[in-house]
Motif scaffolding. Structure first.
Motif, mmCIF file in Angstrom:
data_model
loop_
_atom_site.group_PDB
_atom_site.id
_atom_site.type_symbol
_atom_site.label_atom_id
_atom_site.label_comp_id
_atom_site.label_asym_id
_atom_site.label_seq_id
_atom_site.Cartn_x
_atom_site.Cartn_y
_atom_site.Cartn_z
ATOM 1 N N SER A 164 1.421 10.955 -10.906
ATOM 2 C CA SER A 164 0.838 12.298 -10.974
ATOM 3 C C SER A 164 1.877 13.314 -11.422
ATOM 4 O O SER A 164 1.598 14.168 -12.276
ATOM 5 C CB SER A 164 0.270 12.680 -9.607
ATOM 6 O OG SER A 164 -0.242 13.982 -9.630
ATOM 7 N N GLN A 217 0.834 -1.200 0.000
ATOM 8 C CA GLN A 217 0.000 0.000 0.000
ATOM 9 C C GLN A 217 0.875 1.258 0.000
ATOM 10 O O GLN A 217 0.560 2.234 -0.686
ATOM 11 C CB GLN A 217 -0.938 0.004 1.210
ATOM 12 C CG GLN A 217 -2.082 -0.973 1.083
ATOM 13 C CD GLN A 217 -2.914 -1.071 2.349
ATOM 14 O OE1 GLN A 217 -2.427 -0.847 3.449
ATOM 15 N NE2 GLN A 217 -4.185 -1.429 2.192
ATOM 16 N N THR A 218 1.939 1.235 0.767
ATOM 17 C CA THR A 218 2.862 2.372 0.792
ATOM 18 C C THR A 218 3.498 2.553 -0.575
ATOM 19 O O THR A 218 3.581 3.679 -1.088
ATOM 20 C CB THR A 218 3.953 2.154 1.864
ATOM 21 O OG1 THR A 218 3.318 1.977 3.139
ATOM 22 C CG2 THR A 218 4.910 3.315 1.924
ATOM 23 N N ASP A 219 3.922 1.450 -1.189
ATOM 24 C CA ASP A 219 4.529 1.520 -2.520
ATOM 25 C C ASP A 219 3.539 2.069 -3.547
ATOM 26 O O ASP A 219 3.900 2.893 -4.388
ATOM 27 C CB ASP A 219 5.017 0.131 -2.969
ATOM 28 C CG ASP A 219 6.225 -0.349 -2.179
ATOM 29 O OD1 ASP A 219 6.837 0.467 -1.467
ATOM 30 O OD2 ASP A 219 6.549 -1.553 -2.272
ATOM 31 N N SER A 240 1.023 4.021 -2.983
ATOM 32 C CA SER A 240 0.836 5.448 -2.709
ATOM 33 C C SER A 240 1.964 6.266 -3.323
ATOM 34 O O SER A 240 1.725 7.304 -3.952
ATOM 35 C CB SER A 240 0.768 5.680 -1.196
ATOM 36 O OG SER A 240 0.631 7.038 -0.906
ATOM 37 N N VAL A 241 3.196 5.787 -3.160
ATOM 38 C CA VAL A 241 4.351 6.476 -3.748
ATOM 39 C C VAL A 241 4.244 6.467 -5.267
ATOM 40 O O VAL A 241 4.489 7.487 -5.936
ATOM 41 C CB VAL A 241 5.676 5.816 -3.278
ATOM 42 C CG1 VAL A 241 6.859 6.329 -4.067
ATOM 43 C CG2 VAL A 241 5.882 6.044 -1.789
ATOM 44 N N LEU A 242 3.867 5.330 -5.833
ATOM 45 C CA LEU A 242 3.731 5.228 -7.286
ATOM 46 C C LEU A 242 2.654 6.166 -7.814
ATOM 47 O O LEU A 242 2.821 6.779 -8.871
ATOM 48 C CB LEU A 242 3.415 3.787 -7.693
ATOM 49 C CG LEU A 242 4.584 2.803 -7.587
ATOM 50 C CD1 LEU A 242 4.100 1.382 -7.830
ATOM 51 C CD2 LEU A 242 5.689 3.158 -8.540
ATOM 52 N N LYS A 243 1.553 6.294 -7.085
ATOM 53 C CA LYS A 243 0.486 7.207 -7.508
ATOM 54 C C LYS A 243 1.013 8.640 -7.559
ATOM 55 O O LYS A 243 0.715 9.377 -8.500
ATOM 56 C CB LYS A 243 -0.711 7.128 -6.557
ATOM 57 C CG LYS A 243 -1.594 5.933 -6.771
ATOM 58 C CD LYS A 243 -2.781 5.974 -5.816
ATOM 59 C CE LYS A 243 -3.725 4.820 -6.054
ATOM 60 N NZ LYS A 243 -4.879 4.868 -5.123
ATOM 61 N N LYS A 244 1.787 9.018 -6.554
ATOM 62 C CA LYS A 244 2.356 10.368 -6.541
ATOM 63 C C LYS A 244 3.314 10.544 -7.712
ATOM 64 O O LYS A 244 3.307 11.596 -8.376
ATOM 65 C CB LYS A 244 3.065 10.629 -5.215
ATOM 66 C CG LYS A 244 2.125 10.787 -4.042
ATOM 67 C CD LYS A 244 2.866 10.953 -2.737
ATOM 68 C CE LYS A 244 1.890 10.983 -1.566
ATOM 69 N NZ LYS A 244 2.579 11.009 -0.275
ATOM 70 N N ASP A 245 4.141 9.534 -7.957
ATOM 71 C CA ASP A 245 5.094 9.607 -9.069
ATOM 72 C C ASP A 245 4.363 9.723 -10.406
ATOM 73 O O ASP A 245 4.764 10.498 -11.276
ATOM 74 C CB ASP A 245 6.006 8.368 -9.092
ATOM 75 C CG ASP A 245 7.005 8.362 -7.941
ATOM 76 O OD1 ASP A 245 7.171 9.409 -7.285
ATOM 77 O OD2 ASP A 245 7.614 7.301 -7.700
#
Length: 104
Positions: free
Chosen positions: A63, A52-54, A56-61
């Protein structure tokens, strides 16, 4: 009570004790399996937390990348318009030069 009845009762009690012993062994086995299963679930939950953390980071990247692509496209469109303008100026200048050469 007769001795036969007592022997019969003792025999039945022995059978019940054997069955209880068998049930206890299965119960112990089930307890071990449940303990193992709890460990697996805990490890799975920990992995899910990491995933889930990964994500979340991927979603930000993603974006940020989308914004960069949009910005790049905008810049590219601007550069395309500039190139078109420069190409037109170049053609106009070539036409003027040809005309001047023809006049001379």
């Amino acid at each position: 009570m007769s001795e036969q009845k007592l022997d019969l009762i003792l025999g039945e009690i022995g059978k019940i004790e054997n069955e209880l012993s068998s049930i206890n062994k299965r119960l112990d086995s089930h307890e071990d399996l449940i303990t193992q299963l709890i460990g697996v679930v805990k490890a799975t939950n920990e992995m899910i937390t990491v995933i889930q953390t990964d994500v979340s980071v991927l979603k930000k990247d993603v974006s940020v990348l989308k914004d960069d692509v949009t910005e790049s496209k905008s810049g590219q469109n601007r550069q395309d318009r500039i190139l078109e303008t420069l190409a037109l100026h170049s053609l106009e200048q070539e036409a003027i030069i040809r005309e001047l050469k023809r006049i001379k």
